[in-house]
Scaffold this motif. Sequence first.
Motif, PDB file in Angstrom:
ATOM      1  N   PHE A  77       0.838  -1.184   0.000  1.00 39.90           N
ATOM      2  CA  PHE A  77       0.000   0.000   0.000  1.00 39.90           C
ATOM      3  C   PHE A  77       0.884   1.249   0.000  1.00 39.90           C
ATOM      4  N   PHE A  78       0.292   2.368  -0.436  1.00 38.68           N
ATOM      5  CA  PHE A  78       1.005   3.636  -0.354  1.00 38.68           C
ATOM      6  C   PHE A  78       0.039   4.720   0.085  1.00 38.68           C
ATOM      7  N   ALA A  79       0.614   5.765   0.671  1.00 37.95           N
ATOM      8  CA  ALA A  79      -0.176   6.916   1.108  1.00 37.95           C
ATOM      9  C   ALA A  79       0.681   8.161   0.957  1.00 37.95           C
ATOM     10  N   LEU A  80       0.081   9.231   0.452  1.00 34.66           N
ATOM     11  CA  LEU A  80       0.737  10.532   0.393  1.00 34.66           C
ATOM     12  C   LEU A  80       0.147  11.367   1.526  1.00 34.66           C
ATOM     13  N   VAL A  81       0.957  11.615   2.542  1.00 34.18           N
ATOM     14  CA  VAL A  81       0.456  12.180   3.794  1.00 34.18           C
ATOM     15  C   VAL A  81       0.971  13.610   3.946  1.00 34.18           C
ATOM     16  N   LYS A  82       0.041  14.526   4.128  1.00 37.35           N
ATOM     17  CA  LYS A  82       0.419  15.901   4.445  1.00 37.35           C
ATOM     18  C   LYS A  82       0.619  16.022   5.938  1.00 37.35           C
ATOM     19  N   LYS A  83       1.549  16.890   6.331  1.00 39.38           N
ATOM     20  CA  LYS A  83       1.901  17.021   7.734  1.00 39.38           C
ATOM     21  C   LYS A  83       0.668  17.337   8.565  1.00 39.38           C
ATOM     22  N   GLY A  84       0.505  16.535   9.635  1.00 37.24           N
ATOM     23  CA  GLY A  84      -0.616  16.744  10.536  1.00 37.24           C
ATOM     24  C   GLY A  84      -1.862  15.975  10.162  1.00 37.24           C
ATOM     25  N   GLU A  85      -1.855  15.245   9.022  1.00 37.08           N
ATOM     26  CA  GLU A  85      -3.026  14.500   8.589  1.00 37.08           C
ATOM     27  C   GLU A  85      -2.797  13.008   8.730  1.00 37.08           C
ATOM     28  N   GLN A  86      -3.885  12.244   8.782  1.00 35.02           N
ATOM     29  CA  GLN A  86      -3.818  10.796   8.873  1.00 35.02           C
ATOM     30  C   GLN A  86      -3.678  10.193   7.480  1.00 35.02           C
ATOM     31  N   PRO A  87      -2.914   9.099   7.329  1.00 36.79           N
ATOM     32  CA  PRO A  87      -2.738   8.504   5.991  1.00 36.79           C
ATOM     33  C   PRO A  87      -3.996   7.813   5.501  1.00 36.79           C
ATOM     34  N   VAL A  88      -4.211   7.907   4.199  1.00 40.00           N
ATOM     35  CA  VAL A  88      -5.248   7.138   3.509  1.00 40.00           C
ATOM     36  C   VAL A  88      -4.512   6.189   2.574  1.00 40.00           C
ATOM     37  N   TRP A  89      -4.651   4.886   2.822  1.00 35.09           N
ATOM     38  CA  TRP A  89      -3.820   3.888   2.128  1.00 35.09           C
ATOM     39  C   TRP A  89      -4.515   3.407   0.856  1.00 35.09           C
ATOM     40  N   TYR A  90      -3.733   3.321  -0.209  1.00 36.17           N
ATOM     41  CA  TYR A  90      -4.212   2.808  -1.491  1.00 36.17           C
ATOM     42  C   TYR A  90      -3.327   1.639  -1.910  1.00 36.17           C
ATOM     43  N   PRO A  91      -3.913   0.623  -2.538  1.00 34.70           N
ATOM     44  CA  PRO A  91      -3.087  -0.518  -2.977  1.00 34.70           C
ATOM     45  C   PRO A  91      -2.169  -0.129  -4.126  1.00 34.70           C
ATOM     46  N   VAL A  92      -0.940  -0.631  -4.068  1.00 32.53           N
ATOM     47  CA  VAL A  92       0.002  -0.442  -5.173  1.00 32.53           C
ATOM     48  C   VAL A  92      -0.428  -1.351  -6.321  1.00 32.53           C
ATOM     49  N   PRO A  93      -0.508  -0.845  -7.548  1.00 26.32           N
ATOM     50  CA  PRO A  93      -0.934  -1.693  -8.681  1.00 26.32           C
ATOM     51  C   PRO A  93      -0.026  -2.903  -8.864  1.00 26.32           C
TER      52      PRO A  93
ATOM     53  N   GLY B 205       3.408  22.345  -0.701  1.00 29.52           N
ATOM     54  CA  GLY B 205       3.487  21.968   0.703  1.00 29.52           C
ATOM     55  C   GLY B 205       4.483  20.860   0.929  1.00 29.52           C
ATOM     56  N   ASP B 206       4.526  20.390   2.171  1.00 34.03           N
ATOM     57  CA  ASP B 206       5.416  19.302   2.577  1.00 34.03           C
ATOM     58  C   ASP B 206       4.592  18.039   2.798  1.00 34.03           C
ATOM     59  N   PHE B 207       5.038  16.942   2.185  1.00 35.52           N
ATOM     60  CA  PHE B 207       4.336  15.669   2.250  1.00 35.52           C
ATOM     61  C   PHE B 207       5.331  14.570   2.602  1.00 35.52           C
ATOM     62  N   THR B 208       4.783  13.412   2.937  1.00 42.04           N
ATOM     63  CA  THR B 208       5.579  12.201   3.109  1.00 42.04           C
ATOM     64  C   THR B 208       4.937  11.089   2.291  1.00 42.04           C
ATOM     65  N   LEU B 209       5.700  10.512   1.381  1.00 40.44           N
ATOM     66  CA  LEU B 209       5.237   9.342   0.636  1.00 40.44           C
ATOM     67  C   LEU B 209       5.590   8.111   1.448  1.00 40.44           C
ATOM     68  N   ARG B 210       4.572   7.388   1.892  1.00 38.93           N
ATOM     69  CA  ARG B 210       4.778   6.195   2.708  1.00 38.93           C
ATOM     70  C   ARG B 210       4.361   4.968   1.903  1.00 38.93           C
ATOM     71  N   ILE B 211       5.209   3.947   1.935  1.00 36.99           N
ATOM     72  CA  ILE B 211       4.915   2.671   1.280  1.00 36.99           C
ATOM     73  C   ILE B 211       5.088   1.581   2.327  1.00 36.99           C
ATOM     74  N   ARG B 212       4.107   0.691   2.438  1.00 35.17           N
ATOM     75  CA  ARG B 212       4.238  -0.386   3.404  1.00 35.17           C
ATOM     76  C   ARG B 212       3.725  -1.690   2.814  1.00 35.17           C
ATOM     77  N   LYS B 213       4.343  -2.772   3.247  1.00 34.58           N
ATOM     78  CA  LYS B 213       4.024  -4.112   2.761  1.00 34.58           C
ATOM     79  C   LYS B 213       3.660  -4.994   3.947  1.00 34.58           C
ATOM     80  N   GLN B 214       2.557  -5.726   3.792  1.00 31.27           N
ATOM     81  CA  GLN B 214       2.142  -6.650   4.843  1.00 31.27           C
ATOM     82  C   GLN B 214       2.968  -7.924   4.716  1.00 31.27           C
ATOM     83  N   ASN B 215       3.660  -8.287   5.797  1.00 28.34           N
ATOM     84  CA  ASN B 215       4.633  -9.379   5.738  1.00 28.34           C
ATOM     85  C   ASN B 215       4.048 -10.739   6.072  1.00 28.34           C
ATOM     86  N   GLY B 216       2.794 -10.805   6.453  1.00 30.74           N
ATOM     87  CA  GLY B 216       2.207 -12.079   6.845  1.00 30.74           C
ATOM     88  C   GLY B 216       1.331 -11.890   8.062  1.00 30.74           C
TER      89      GLY B 216
END
Length: 1001
Positions: free
Chosen positions: A654-670, A683-694
Amino acid sequence: MHGSIPSAYAADVDTSRYQHIRYTDENGLPQNSIKAIAADEVGNLWLCTEDGLVRFNGERFEQFSRHNIQVNSSRFGDFLYDGPVKKLYAVNSFQEIVRLEGGKVLNDSVFYPARLRALSLHRNETAQHDPLPAWHRGAGLYTDTVVFFTSVAAHYDLTRNYIAKYKGTQLVWKQQVNVALPADHFFTLGDDLFQLREEGYIEGFTQDSIRKFSISGLTGALKSNFRIFRSTDGRNLILYNDRQFFEITKSGNTFSCRLVLNDFDADQHVINCAFLSPVTQQLFLGSATEGLYRFITSPFINSRAETAHGFNIFYSLLEFQPGRLLTGQGMIIDRGQISKDRRPLMPLVSDKYTMLKDADGFIWTKKERWVFRLNHDATQVLDSLLMSSAVNALYRGLDNSIWIGTQLGLYRINVKNGLHTAALIIELPSHVTCLAEATDSTMWIGTLHGLYTLKRNGSSALLSTALPTQYIRSIYTEKSGRTWVTTYGDGFSLFDNGQAWRMPLDTKGYLRSSHCIIEDPGGNFWIPTNKGLFQISKNDLVNYSRDRLLHPYYQYYSTEQGLNTNEFNGGCQPCGSMLSGGRITLPSIDGVVSFMPDSIAGTYPSYPFTVDEILIDNRPVSLASVLNVPRGMSQLTVRISTANWSHASNLRIFFALVKKGEQPVWYPVPDNRTINLTTLPTGDFTLRIRKQNGFGKSNFLEWSMPLHVPAPWFLQPVAFVLLVIIAAVLTWGIIRLRLRIVRRKNILLQEQIKENTAELQAALEELTLSEQTLRQQTKLQQQLLAAFSHDIKAPMKHLMFTFERISQNIQNLDPESYGKFTESIYHHTRRLYHLMNNILQYIRSQMNGGQRQIVTVKLARLLEEKLTIFQDLANERETTLRSNVSAALDVQTDELLFSIILHNLVDNAVKVTVGGVVTITAQRSATGCELIIHDTGIGMSEELITWVNEHADADPRPPEQVTGLGLMIVKDLAALLHISVKVESRPGNTLFRLFIPGSPA
């Protein structure tokens, strides 16, 4: 990227154990000749080919050749492994070595020189093959020597007469042994050297002896043409003998051998390398002409019956004896296999959908309106009961009574009172599909149109609706009180503490039609569906009911993992069985599937992911602590990669583009593992990518990257100041134009008065009065200009934080603090005043198009005016101002512009001098006049001195420490007046030299 073995080859594969896939250039390989196979530390498989290195992550191939990595040849022939540091390398035909780390290809400058030092021992020998790469795994072949490397600094030399062990270039030991070169059956495991003998045993070589080892699991001698494939990391050895592949491992002083693949002809398929994954147990074979073969270990046993009609559709499975299952057709399944033992009575008394075993071991079945009780072996009918409507469900209660669900209602049989005493408990609104008792007084009833709970208290019964309208397939109750319900079309749900929690579906929605739930001893749920089998942690589901953000992980199995079919059968009781030995057996439309849950491991997507590439508008960019994204960017692309050796559906990224002070909204990576972000706001953002390991709570691997998108220029602070200045200039220009118009009109009026006759004297007096009025207006407008200048300064002064601090503490200020604040305000106001005055004069000069009014300027007089302005500030700073300029000295220049230059230089000298002296001298030369301003202040930096002394045509941008406009104005106006400005400075001694060209007066 999945291929398949052509039908001509299918007969060569032992399909009972493996799913087999063949990959060729049609599936993404650069070409079909595989030279070597190895795995890196993040789970990727690497291949050496004639057209580059290939990374295979289980889903797709990625090529690395001289076109995208820094090598001169794409012909890679072998992998090398440095055991002590656990580093993997690849070598090409130009003897170039690259390191494979973190899923990337990196240049390496350490490994190659170390190997060359070791190989320098054989500099007088002729290489039969390139020593790098070696066509023998980890070896170099010369005329009289074969070299086996165990690490970057250790190797063995094998000759026809001896074996020698070296550490670097130092001999460790040497033993006289006859070796048949090219030593094809020698190999290393760890730091030790061995030879596999055709007689079926292994020899180990040490300094003092040759030790013989037997091989557990290998019986008899080997064929004369047997072959061995050495693993790059030295963990194991693959033996090929007589169309069979074996894995040979060493534990302590014991060698073990196990069959990996049966009945596959390596010679026919030109196999020249092999790799067995120690994690997934998948076998990979590289062919010289046919690409890559992949054999996936199947944990499932698929059993089909030999029937006349060929159908193998199974429904309910009942463990009627320990480890043995009875089917509704009367077949017996023993340890996962359908035996030839049959129960011919079963088709007569069973509809295949429902069976149970009571407390006494008797077997109960149903068919249409009949209920039958059979003996323990299902060979004889003991009792039968005819109901008033069709029987849909049978259930054994907690008190060992038998419950019967029909089309009309729910019945109960007390077995102690005989089979013929079925009592109607309650009529039901829909056909019963399944039953489950939570307590002695609470019954769950599943129907075609909803889930109900039945509360019993003596002879009374109360029916209530739990899930309306849903088609209930099965009910599973736990001793803890939790109840799980599966449906046909609405997924599955948990009932706990009086609340219902609907569980999330898988990404493809296969769990929408869940047949039943079987729990294994490890706390995992196994749920068969019409589209495959799911494994889910019960704890993850319970955690999800408590926190909806903790999305559970679902492990999916399909025909790719060895199932005969993805379509399991439900709507039967039981729809799956957990046998007393721990084996789970499930019915399907193509036989029965059985497996041991604890044997399914190593296939979870637990490998880390790597960011392969970041592109901004299709241009690669490097990773940085903060990625600066240009405003107006069309697309930001992030490509990631991770190894996945299970079904593709198990990889959840999943990935989320998070603006400072906001909660992430996760979308599946294609599925192509590419994230595309179009036009981004500022503005300032953080691109977060996470993978479920099991399985497990919050079992994620996460990567993040800060992004900065700059604001447009007109929102920048500098732009605001610029707009204020422009507004001031425009206002000043409008007022000046207005003054010109008024003056012109005044002149015209005067001329008209002079030309008028005496009879217009009265009108002339009126015009004179008008002239006076206009002069007053002119004076007023001049005053307005001054006031406007003041108003321009006032907002800028109010920007200072001092006023804010005064307003916040006005009630608490003592006289001393108040004095400090007012003193601070005075200094800042005074500086702003001179700044605005310089700016206005400077702008006026610019608006004149660089025109100069050259006049004779008395230097002494002009300097006296300037020193008078700064005398108070100098007194405050205990600084003495001296002018040693002759009163007779004059220069030819623009007095106004030259005055601005002097003003700024004297201002700077006074500001940087405390308790010192500012001295101004001048002297005339044949070509002009040199004016020197000397101060004893703190001095200037080398960078600033260099900038001041640069020619006017040089870079106009000042150093970062120049925060004011003074020196910039000085340089600009000096260039306009052709005045040379030079500076010499060190702490306590700064001299500004101004040379004004012109002939002596």
